[in-house]
Design a protein around this motif. Structure first.
Motif, short mmCIF file in Angstrom:
data_model
loop_
_atom_site.label_atom_id
_atom_site.label_comp_id
_atom_site.label_asym_id
_atom_site.label_seq_id
_atom_site.Cartn_x
_atom_site.Cartn_y
_atom_site.Cartn_z
N ILE A 53 0.87 -1.18 0.00
CA ILE A 53 0.00 0.00 0.00
C ILE A 53 0.91 1.23 0.00
O ILE A 53 1.82 1.32 0.82
CB ILE A 53 -0.93 0.01 1.23
CG1 ILE A 53 -1.85 -1.21 1.17
CG2 ILE A 53 -1.74 1.29 1.27
CD1 ILE A 53 -2.70 -1.40 2.38
N THR A 54 0.68 2.13 -0.94
CA THR A 54 1.48 3.35 -1.02
C THR A 54 0.56 4.56 -0.95
O THR A 54 -0.64 4.47 -1.24
CB THR A 54 2.30 3.41 -2.33
OG1 THR A 54 1.40 3.30 -3.44
CG2 THR A 54 3.30 2.28 -2.39
N ARG A 55 1.13 5.69 -0.58
CA ARG A 55 0.38 6.93 -0.50
C ARG A 55 1.11 7.97 -1.33
O ARG A 55 2.34 8.04 -1.31
CB ARG A 55 0.28 7.41 0.93
CG ARG A 55 -0.56 8.65 1.11
CD ARG A 55 -0.66 9.01 2.57
NE ARG A 55 0.55 9.64 3.05
CZ ARG A 55 0.73 10.95 3.14
NH1 ARG A 55 -0.23 11.77 2.78
NH2 ARG A 55 1.86 11.45 3.59
N GLY A 56 0.37 8.76 -2.07
CA GLY A 56 0.98 9.79 -2.90
C GLY A 56 0.32 11.14 -2.71
O GLY A 56 -0.82 11.23 -2.26
N ILE A 64 -4.43 13.79 -2.56
CA ILE A 64 -3.77 12.82 -1.68
C ILE A 64 -4.47 11.50 -1.96
O ILE A 64 -5.69 11.40 -1.88
CB ILE A 64 -3.93 13.20 -0.20
CG1 ILE A 64 -3.27 14.56 0.07
CG2 ILE A 64 -3.32 12.13 0.69
CD1 ILE A 64 -3.50 15.09 1.46
N TYR A 65 -3.70 10.49 -2.33
CA TYR A 65 -4.31 9.22 -2.70
C TYR A 65 -3.57 8.05 -2.06
O TYR A 65 -2.41 8.14 -1.70
CB TYR A 65 -4.36 9.06 -4.23
CG TYR A 65 -3.00 9.07 -4.89
CD1 TYR A 65 -2.29 7.89 -5.08
CD2 TYR A 65 -2.42 10.26 -5.31
CE1 TYR A 65 -1.04 7.90 -5.68
CE2 TYR A 65 -1.17 10.28 -5.91
CZ TYR A 65 -0.49 9.10 -6.09
OH TYR A 65 0.74 9.12 -6.67
N THR A 66 -4.30 6.97 -1.91
CA THR A 66 -3.75 5.72 -1.40
C THR A 66 -3.98 4.65 -2.45
O THR A 66 -5.07 4.55 -3.00
CB THR A 66 -4.44 5.32 -0.08
OG1 THR A 66 -4.30 6.40 0.85
CG2 THR A 66 -3.83 4.07 0.51
#
Length: 88
Positions: A53-56, A64-66
């Motif tokens: 799982i990454t966050r950007g 802001i997204y996951t």
């Protein structure tokens, strides 16, 4: 209303020690391979997970997204270790 997975007339016998006859195998995702080549953040190739799982964050427009990714598959080592029968 919940939907039944198995029909009412189906009977299943599954052995108690499920690790001996089947398992879910998890492989490395493409995202984990990319992160294992980078420097920030960096993960070790041998520790690259099958679930990641990454966050950007983006500035223009503000976002802001996951993102989640997984690679896995159920594998039966001994397909004759269980019985599925139709009840008459």
């Amino acid at each position: 209303m919940p939907r039944k997975v198995l029909p009412e007339d189906l009977w299943c016998l599954i052995p108690p020690d499920r690790e001996k006859w089947a398992q879910t195998q998890v492989w490395v995702t493409a995202e984990a391979l990319v992160l294992s080549r980078g420097t920030n953040p960096e993960i070790i190739r041998e520790g690259a997970p099958g679930i990641i799982i990454t966050r950007g964050v983006q500035d223009e427009p503000v976002q802001i997204y996951t993102k989640g990714a997984a690679v896995g598959m159920p594998v039966m080592h001994t397909p004759d270790a269980h019985i599925v029968a139709k009840v008459l």
